[in-house]
Enzyme design. Sequence first.
Site, PDB file in Angstrom:
ATOM      1  N   ASP A  44      29.199  37.973  44.971  1.00 41.22           N
ATOM      2  CA  ASP A  44      30.192  39.037  45.951  1.00 41.22           C
ATOM      3  C   ASP A  44      30.494  38.494  47.013  1.00 41.22           C
ATOM      4  O   ASP A  44      30.491  39.668  48.140  1.00 41.22           O
ATOM      5  CB  ASP A  44      29.952  40.537  45.406  1.00 41.22           C
ATOM      6  CG  ASP A  44      29.941  40.768  43.873  1.00 41.22           C
ATOM      7  OD1 ASP A  44      30.320  39.973  42.936  1.00 41.22           O
ATOM      8  OD2 ASP A  44      29.228  41.895  43.532  1.00 41.22           O
TER       9      ASP A  44
ATOM     10  N   TRP B  92      35.345  44.872  41.804  1.00 38.73           N
ATOM     11  CA  TRP B  92      34.207  45.585  42.230  1.00 38.73           C
ATOM     12  C   TRP B  92      34.158  47.115  41.616  1.00 38.73           C
ATOM     13  O   TRP B  92      33.041  47.304  41.222  1.00 38.73           O
ATOM     14  CB  TRP B  92      34.390  45.755  43.672  1.00 38.73           C
ATOM     15  CG  TRP B  92      33.435  46.747  44.593  1.00 38.73           C
ATOM     16  CD1 TRP B  92      32.196  47.128  43.833  1.00 38.73           C
ATOM     17  CD2 TRP B  92      33.248  46.782  45.892  1.00 38.73           C
ATOM     18  NE1 TRP B  92      31.415  47.855  44.722  1.00 38.73           N
ATOM     19  CE2 TRP B  92      31.923  47.713  46.172  1.00 38.73           C
ATOM     20  CE3 TRP B  92      34.127  46.574  46.849  1.00 38.73           C
ATOM     21  CZ2 TRP B  92      31.607  48.118  47.204  1.00 38.73           C
ATOM     22  CZ3 TRP B  92      33.742  47.216  48.218  1.00 38.73           C
ATOM     23  CH2 TRP B  92      32.452  47.843  48.378  1.00 38.73           C
TER      24      TRP B  92
END
Length: 430
Positions: free
Chosen positions: A284, A352
């Site tokens: 990420d 997310w």
Amino acid sequence: MNPFPAILRRLAAAAAATTVALLLPAPAPAHAHAVQTAPGTPIRPILSRAEAAPYAAASYLGWSGPYAAPTKDPWHPGPILVTGRPDFVVGASVGVHGATHTTVQAAVNAVFAAGGTGRRYVKILPGTYTGTVFIPAGTPPLTLYGAGRPADVRLEFTVDATITPAAWAALVNPAGQLAEGDPAWPMFQSCATRTSATAGLCATVVWAQSTDLRLRGLTITNTLLDTVDRGTHQALALRTDADRTQVEQVRLIGRQDTFYANANDPDRIARVLVRDSYIEGDTDFVFGRASALFERSRFHLVSTRKPSGGVIFAPSTAPGYPYGFLVRHCWITADEGYLAAAAPTGHLGRAWDQGAGATGYLPGVSPNGQLVIRDSYLGAGFDPVAPWAPAATTARPFAARTDPGRDLDDPAYNRLFEYGNAGPSAGSPA
């Protein structure tokens, strides 16, 4: 026939003629020209030309204000220019080569104290500067730039999000160099006084809350890197919270959560532009709720800490807003560890699902990450069938609509798309 599509040939030529070449090693050409055909599949959706048309720079950079009532506010930033005499210079010794300060933080504090609305310039001489840098709200428009090659001007610090807020405070302020009354004191205190178990997303090298910030010609590294296991160790290099942040010819290096393109106010748009830059990580490592445009940049997935299943992008776009991250004319690559694997396991990204850990994803309520990767080079090492991973916080399985007339913002589905990409991971070769 040259296997690169026309746009990638133009990019390669541009890289050879500009400083991009210093930042972006040219990827090896694909052995076959992959064809991406709409609508794709539910686990790899592809846009048609008509569907891709709105996903342009003007859409991502053209609006400001609250998500509930955006204001048309075109932002057309040109190249970052650093001609003329800087206001302040950071170097190893005051007075040597014009240095006015020996730390970046001291120079930022001087800019804040100078005040005004005109742009201020801080030049950083080649060297390694260890420590955090806080750029608070209320700082005048600031250009922070390195002298020389980006690799020669290094802002570094080692900080892990798993430490307690008290340990974080002792780590970043060991000599009491930050004190009450300093411009950055409220930012420091907001983290030092957290009641959470960990420092969380305070674990960053450079943290900016000022509008109209420009960063150019730097390397920012969270040097935690491979000193920890492959578990959850958020370690940010750069966090930006405010509107109109421009990053150019910058190298951002870390592992998990390298670049946090954030909007500090969850109800308002914050725009970010990244050009001609290099971002490295394994989990990420480009994430956040900003409306962000990435151009002519390289995103590099590394396996040294986490040898499989890495993820590049994790947008957290407001559920009713159509523009999260746009990646165009970029290179997306993986290192030798991914290339040598029997089967490619890298992922381009995932939603997310920020803040939905306790409730699960709530359509139309929870953030629903939006991202388009278009006209870019996808190197080897990424899963060609399912390049998008389940959501980070909720493990929501990736699913996209492929029906005729599909609503690309349907909150019941993911909003991660591709258009016009080429390279080994772009799909089935023609």
